[in-house]
Design a protein around this motif. Structure first.
Motif, mmCIF file in Angstrom:
data_model
loop_
_atom_site.group_PDB
_atom_site.id
_atom_site.type_symbol
_atom_site.label_atom_id
_atom_site.label_comp_id
_atom_site.label_asym_id
_atom_site.label_seq_id
_atom_site.Cartn_x
_atom_site.Cartn_y
_atom_site.Cartn_z
ATOM 1 N N GLU A 51 0.837 -1.216 0.000
ATOM 2 C CA GLU A 51 0.000 0.000 0.000
ATOM 3 C C GLU A 51 0.859 1.247 0.000
ATOM 4 O O GLU A 51 0.602 2.189 -0.762
ATOM 5 N N ASP A 52 1.893 1.265 0.844
ATOM 6 C CA ASP A 52 2.791 2.423 0.897
ATOM 7 C C ASP A 52 3.496 2.652 -0.439
ATOM 8 O O ASP A 52 3.782 3.786 -0.805
ATOM 9 N N LYS A 100 2.268 1.963 -3.329
ATOM 10 C CA LYS A 100 1.254 2.120 -4.395
ATOM 11 C C LYS A 100 1.196 0.885 -5.295
ATOM 12 O O LYS A 100 1.008 0.973 -6.499
ATOM 13 N N LEU A 101 1.349 -0.291 -4.672
ATOM 14 C CA LEU A 101 1.230 -1.578 -5.351
ATOM 15 C C LEU A 101 -0.016 -2.265 -4.813
ATOM 16 O O LEU A 101 -0.332 -2.136 -3.622
ATOM 17 N N ASP A 102 -0.717 -2.960 -5.654
ATOM 18 C CA ASP A 102 -1.932 -3.659 -5.246
ATOM 19 C C ASP A 102 -1.609 -4.656 -4.125
ATOM 20 O O ASP A 102 -0.847 -5.605 -4.343
#
Length: 127
Positions: free
Chosen positions: A78-79, A81-83
């Motif tokens: 999440e940090d 910006k990956l699923d």
């Protein structure tokens, strides 16, 4: 893996676009190489864990640690910006392979008795 019909300068692509594609693909190739080397290092460590577990008759899977790792990896994803679902699938794939290695090491080290400390083990979903 970067070969493509659109990759040739004479293929009707603007030379600037071709140059940018080449630059990006070279970066992708470098990242892929780094990922492979990092996975190799990770598996060297997990092989050592497998030997330690086998020597001490510990089970090859550790569901509590796996759950902590999944939560940790999802947060990192999440940090970054990956699923997070993709990151979890990726880790589950790796963990399944690690457990398979640990089971093989246990079989090789102690004839399989290290797998469960001598008990019959019921597989847990997700291991």
């Amino acid at each position: 893996m970067t070969t493509s019909n659109t990759g040739s300068p004479g293929g009707g692509i603007d030379p600037a676009v071709h140059e940018e594609l080449t630059r990006l693909r070279d970066s992708i190739d470098n990242i892929d190489a780094a990922v492979v080397h990092m996975l190799a290092e990770r598996f060297k460590c997990t092989q050592q864990v497998g030997r330690l577990k086998a020597e001490h008759r510990l089970p090859p899977a550790d569901p509590a640690r796996e759950a902590r790792q999944i939560a940790r990896l999802r947060a990192l994803a999440e940090d970054a910006k990956l699923d997070p679902a993709f990151a979890e699938k990726f880790l589950n794939f790796i963990v399944a392979e690690v457990i398979r290695h640990h089971e093989r090491i246990a079989d090789d080290t102690l004839g399989g008795s290290a797998r469960t400390g001598g008990r019959t083990r019921t597989p847990v979903q997700g291991e």
